[in-house]
Design a protein around this motif. Structure first.
Motif, PDB file in Angstrom:
ATOM      1  N   ALA A 124       0.829  -1.209   0.000  1.00 23.73           N
ATOM      2  CA  ALA A 124       0.000   0.000   0.000  1.00 23.73           C
ATOM      3  C   ALA A 124       0.862   1.258   0.000  1.00 23.73           C
ATOM      4  O   ALA A 124       0.505   2.270  -0.627  1.00 23.73           O
ATOM      5  N   ALA A 125       1.992   1.215   0.695  1.00 28.32           N
ATOM      6  CA  ALA A 125       2.898   2.369   0.675  1.00 28.32           C
ATOM      7  C   ALA A 125       3.440   2.592  -0.724  1.00 28.32           C
ATOM      8  O   ALA A 125       3.585   3.742  -1.185  1.00 28.32           O
ATOM      9  N   ALA A 126       3.745   1.504  -1.436  1.00 27.35           N
ATOM     10  CA  ALA A 126       4.209   1.644  -2.814  1.00 27.35           C
ATOM     11  C   ALA A 126       3.132   2.254  -3.695  1.00 27.35           C
ATOM     12  O   ALA A 126       3.410   3.124  -4.535  1.00 27.35           O
ATOM     13  N   MET A 127       1.882   1.820  -3.505  1.00 25.26           N
ATOM     14  CA  MET A 127       0.797   2.361  -4.320  1.00 25.26           C
ATOM     15  C   MET A 127       0.526   3.822  -3.993  1.00 25.26           C
ATOM     16  O   MET A 127       0.082   4.586  -4.865  1.00 25.26           O
ATOM     17  N   ALA A 128       0.812   4.239  -2.765  1.00 27.42           N
ATOM     18  CA  ALA A 128       0.701   5.661  -2.442  1.00 27.42           C
ATOM     19  C   ALA A 128       1.710   6.474  -3.245  1.00 27.42           C
ATOM     20  O   ALA A 128       1.417   7.594  -3.696  1.00 27.42           O
ATOM     21  N   LEU A 129       2.898   5.928  -3.446  1.00 28.73           N
ATOM     22  CA  LEU A 129       3.901   6.613  -4.272  1.00 28.73           C
ATOM     23  C   LEU A 129       3.507   6.587  -5.741  1.00 28.73           C
ATOM     24  O   LEU A 129       3.821   7.542  -6.481  1.00 28.73           O
ATOM     25  N   VAL A 130       2.824   5.544  -6.181  1.00 28.93           N
ATOM     26  CA  VAL A 130       2.280   5.526  -7.540  1.00 28.93           C
ATOM     27  C   VAL A 130       1.239   6.630  -7.689  1.00 28.93           C
ATOM     28  O   VAL A 130       1.211   7.360  -8.693  1.00 28.93           O
ATOM     29  N   ASP A 131       0.375   6.774  -6.695  1.00 29.49           N
ATOM     30  CA  ASP A 131      -0.612   7.858  -6.723  1.00 29.49           C
ATOM     31  C   ASP A 131       0.053   9.219  -6.853  1.00 29.49           C
ATOM     32  O   ASP A 131      -0.443  10.116  -7.546  1.00 29.49           O
ATOM     33  N   ASP A 132       1.211   9.383  -6.189  1.00 30.96           N
ATOM     34  CA  ASP A 132       1.921  10.663  -6.201  1.00 30.96           C
ATOM     35  C   ASP A 132       2.740  10.886  -7.472  1.00 30.96           C
ATOM     36  O   ASP A 132       3.263  11.980  -7.674  1.00 30.96           O
ATOM     37  N   GLY A 133       2.903   9.839  -8.274  1.00 34.02           N
ATOM     38  CA  GLY A 133       3.740   9.948  -9.464  1.00 34.02           C
ATOM     39  C   GLY A 133       5.210   9.728  -9.203  1.00 34.02           C
ATOM     40  O   GLY A 133       6.026   9.904 -10.119  1.00 34.02           O
ATOM     41  N   LEU A 134       5.578   9.338  -7.992  1.00 34.23           N
ATOM     42  CA  LEU A 134       6.981   9.032  -7.698  1.00 34.23           C
ATOM     43  C   LEU A 134       7.384   7.679  -8.271  1.00 34.23           C
ATOM     44  O   LEU A 134       8.577   7.417  -8.473  1.00 34.23           O
ATOM     45  N   LEU A 135       6.410   6.825  -8.490  1.00 33.77           N
ATOM     46  CA  LEU A 135       6.625   5.547  -9.157  1.00 33.77           C
ATOM     47  C   LEU A 135       5.544   5.381 -10.219  1.00 33.77           C
ATOM     48  O   LEU A 135       4.420   5.883 -10.057  1.00 33.77           O
ATOM     49  N   GLU A 136       5.892   4.658 -11.281  1.00 32.19           N
ATOM     50  CA  GLU A 136       4.916   4.245 -12.286  1.00 32.19           C
ATOM     51  C   GLU A 136       4.989   2.730 -12.416  1.00 32.19           C
ATOM     52  O   GLU A 136       6.084   2.153 -12.401  1.00 32.19           O
ATOM     53  N   LEU A 137       3.839   2.106 -12.527  1.00 32.50           N
ATOM     54  CA  LEU A 137       3.815   0.645 -12.492  1.00 32.50           C
ATOM     55  C   LEU A 137       4.662   0.014 -13.592  1.00 32.50           C
ATOM     56  O   LEU A 137       5.300  -1.022 -13.371  1.00 32.50           O
ATOM     57  N   ASP A 138       4.694   0.609 -14.750  1.00 31.60           N
ATOM     58  CA  ASP A 138       5.398  -0.021 -15.860  1.00 31.60           C
ATOM     59  C   ASP A 138       6.772   0.582 -16.129  1.00 31.60           C
ATOM     60  O   ASP A 138       7.384   0.292 -17.167  1.00 31.60           O
ATOM     61  N   GLN A 139       7.279   1.379 -15.197  1.00 30.90           N
ATOM     62  CA  GLN A 139       8.624   1.915 -15.377  1.00 30.90           C
ATOM     63  C   GLN A 139       9.665   0.862 -14.995  1.00 30.90           C
ATOM     64  O   GLN A 139       9.462   0.074 -14.065  1.00 30.90           O
ATOM     65  N   PRO A 140      10.793   0.799 -15.699  1.00 25.41           N
ATOM     66  CA  PRO A 140      11.882  -0.080 -15.268  1.00 25.41           C
ATOM     67  C   PRO A 140      12.447   0.389 -13.930  1.00 25.41           C
ATOM     68  O   PRO A 140      12.451   1.594 -13.634  1.00 25.41           O
ATOM     69  N   VAL A 141      12.927  -0.550 -13.141  1.00 27.34           N
ATOM     70  CA  VAL A 141      13.495  -0.200 -11.842  1.00 27.34           C
ATOM     71  C   VAL A 141      14.979   0.136 -11.949  1.00 27.34           C
ATOM     72  O   VAL A 141      15.607   0.463 -10.937  1.00 27.34           O
ATOM     73  N   ASP A 142      15.546   0.075 -13.155  1.00 29.99           N
ATOM     74  CA  ASP A 142      16.996   0.197 -13.313  1.00 29.99           C
ATOM     75  C   ASP A 142      17.580   1.448 -12.680  1.00 29.99           C
ATOM     76  O   ASP A 142      18.648   1.403 -12.054  1.00 29.99           O
ATOM     77  N   GLU A 143      16.892   2.587 -12.821  1.00 33.31           N
ATOM     78  CA  GLU A 143      17.458   3.829 -12.309  1.00 33.31           C
ATOM     79  C   GLU A 143      17.475   3.847 -10.791  1.00 33.31           C
ATOM     80  O   GLU A 143      18.459   4.269 -10.169  1.00 33.31           O
ATOM     81  N   LEU A 144      16.396   3.383 -10.175  1.00 30.37           N
ATOM     82  CA  LEU A 144      16.317   3.379  -8.716  1.00 30.37           C
ATOM     83  C   LEU A 144      17.036   2.183  -8.097  1.00 30.37           C
ATOM     84  O   LEU A 144      17.558   2.275  -6.984  1.00 30.37           O
ATOM     85  N   LEU A 145      17.051   1.083  -8.807  1.00 27.89           N
ATOM     86  CA  LEU A 145      17.688  -0.140  -8.310  1.00 27.89           C
ATOM     87  C   LEU A 145      18.717  -0.619  -9.332  1.00 27.89           C
ATOM     88  O   LEU A 145      18.541  -1.665  -9.975  1.00 27.89           O
ATOM     89  N   PRO A 146      19.814   0.103  -9.509  1.00 28.91           N
ATOM     90  CA  PRO A 146      20.787  -0.300 -10.531  1.00 28.91           C
ATOM     91  C   PRO A 146      21.394  -1.673 -10.267  1.00 28.91           C
ATOM     92  O   PRO A 146      21.903  -2.308 -11.195  1.00 28.91           O
TER      93      PRO A 146
END
Length: 385
Positions: free
Chosen positions: A61-83
């Motif tokens: 739910a915390a992750a989905m709150a960040l999706v709501d805020d636009g800090l995460l997008e469901l279909d974005q690659p994680v490479d930049e945040l998790l290299p």
């Protein structure tokens, strides 16, 4: 015997018979308490329990709150945040590390992490331990039952995880558990803050979940008792975690997969937020309705042979359970002895927390009896309209 009496009897009789040392429960119907209680020495409804895997939906739910805020997008690659998870190699044969690897066909996405299809995790259909689990243990990561003081800090945990080839291509297969640990690191990096801080600000605080966290504050330690193993062949239990043990202080690695402690009322408050489409009791919005629907919509197909599926960080039933939960029911269980499920058809939420770990991935008889009593609909009908 009415439903309220059946619910209480399912738990109290199990404690009296010695199936578990203690338990607390709460069953709500459309947000109103139907049954709430506890059984066992020193156990009451305010007792703090180790949630183990029931942690997963709360962190999701915390992750989905960040999706709501636009800090995460469901279909974005994680490479930049998790290299550490970029440019992955994948085992040709997940059961044979010697068969070699191939490059990943694509990057891991945020959705892959939430749906446990990032390519890393427990494979309940293959041999144990799998080559992946063996490699993770060899790298120094704990791979057994929850042990919050055993893992290194998040950056080192993810670095070690990144040294192990994927067992499946991203998006290909549901593999259990490790995605939730990765999700916790992803949340912290996306928000630029520690996971416990993000969780407290976005979920726990708004919902008044004061008894929930990664470790118990000193003011609540008298509410956290010992946790036990199941009885052995001689009928005796061993202490798995003492009252002043691993959950009595904050861990170096706050594990989004199994690290939280909580109470029946706190878990029920979280469940009510999802039932109301993402709102806190005071009307503040914790999640958007779209985020709740995405979380609680089945995404990956069957994950077991009993009608279970998976949404975004949460279990979702695919089929009706005879005499129990309907298709679309959501929640999850924890192997240290916890369970929460909500049935949107009947409006029933059932939370059961115990102080004894399960002996296998299958729920002990108490959990089946409790669910049967809680989700029985005989004698009442949902409100019209």
């Amino acid at each position: 015997m009415g439903q309220v009496e059946r619910i209480a009897a399912a738990v109290t009789e199990a404690v009296t018979e010695g199936q578990v040392p203690g338990a607390a429960w709460r069953v709500d119907r459309h947000g109103e308490v139907l049954s709430r209680g506890a059984a066992g020495d020193g156990i009451d409804p305010e007792t703090v329990f180790r949630l183990s895997s029931t942690t997963k939906p709360i962190v999701a739910a915390a992750a989905m709150a960040l999706v709501d805020d636009g800090l995460l997008e469901l279909d974005q690659p994680v490479d930049e945040l998790l290299p550490e998870l970029a440019d992955r190699r994948v085992l040709l044969d997940p059961t044979d590390a010697a068969a070699g690897t191939v490059p990943a066909a694509r990057s891991i996405s945020v959705r892959d992490v939430l749906t446990f299809r990032l390519g890393l995790g427990l494979d309940f259909t293959g041999p144990w331990p799998s080559p992946t689990m063996t490699a993770l243990a060899g790298a120094g990561l704990p791979v057994g039952p929850p042990a919050p003081q055993a893992a290194p800090p998040p950056d080192e945990w993810l670095r070690l995880l990144g040294t192990v080839p994927l067992a499946a291509q991203p998006g290909e297969r549901w593999l259990y558990h490790l995605g939730a640990g990765v999700l916790g690191v992803l949340i912290a990096r996306a928000a630029g803050r520690l996971l416990p801080e993000v969780l407290a600000e976005r979920v726990l605080g708004p919902l008044g979940m004061d008894g929930t966290g990664f470790g118990v504050p000193p003011s609540a330690r008298d509410r956290l008792g010992p946790h036990w193993t199941p009885p052995g062949p001689d009928g005796r239990r061993e202490v798995y975690d003492a009252a002043d043990g691993q959950w009595a202080r904050p861990p170096a690695f706050p594990d989004g997969g199994d690290g939280l402690v909580s109470t029946v009322d706190d878990v029920a408050a979280f469940a009510r937020m999802l039932q109301t489409g993402g709102c806190a009791p005071d009307g503040r919005r914790v999640l958007t309705g779209d985020a709740v629907r995405a979380m609680t919509t089945e995404q990956v197909g069957p994950v077991d042979d009993e009608g279970g599926g998976w949404g975004l960080g949460i279990g979702v039933r695919i089929t009706d359970e005879p005499g129990g939960r309907h298709a679309g029911s959501y929640g999850w269980d924890g192997g240290l002895g916890s369970s929460w499920w909500t049935d949107p058809v009947t409006g029933v939420t059932a939370v059961l927390l115990t102080n004894q770990m399960w002996a296998s991935p299958q729920p002990p008889p108490l959990f089946d009896a409790f669910r049967s009593a809680a989700f029985t609909t005989t004698g009442w009908s949902p409100p019209s309209g």
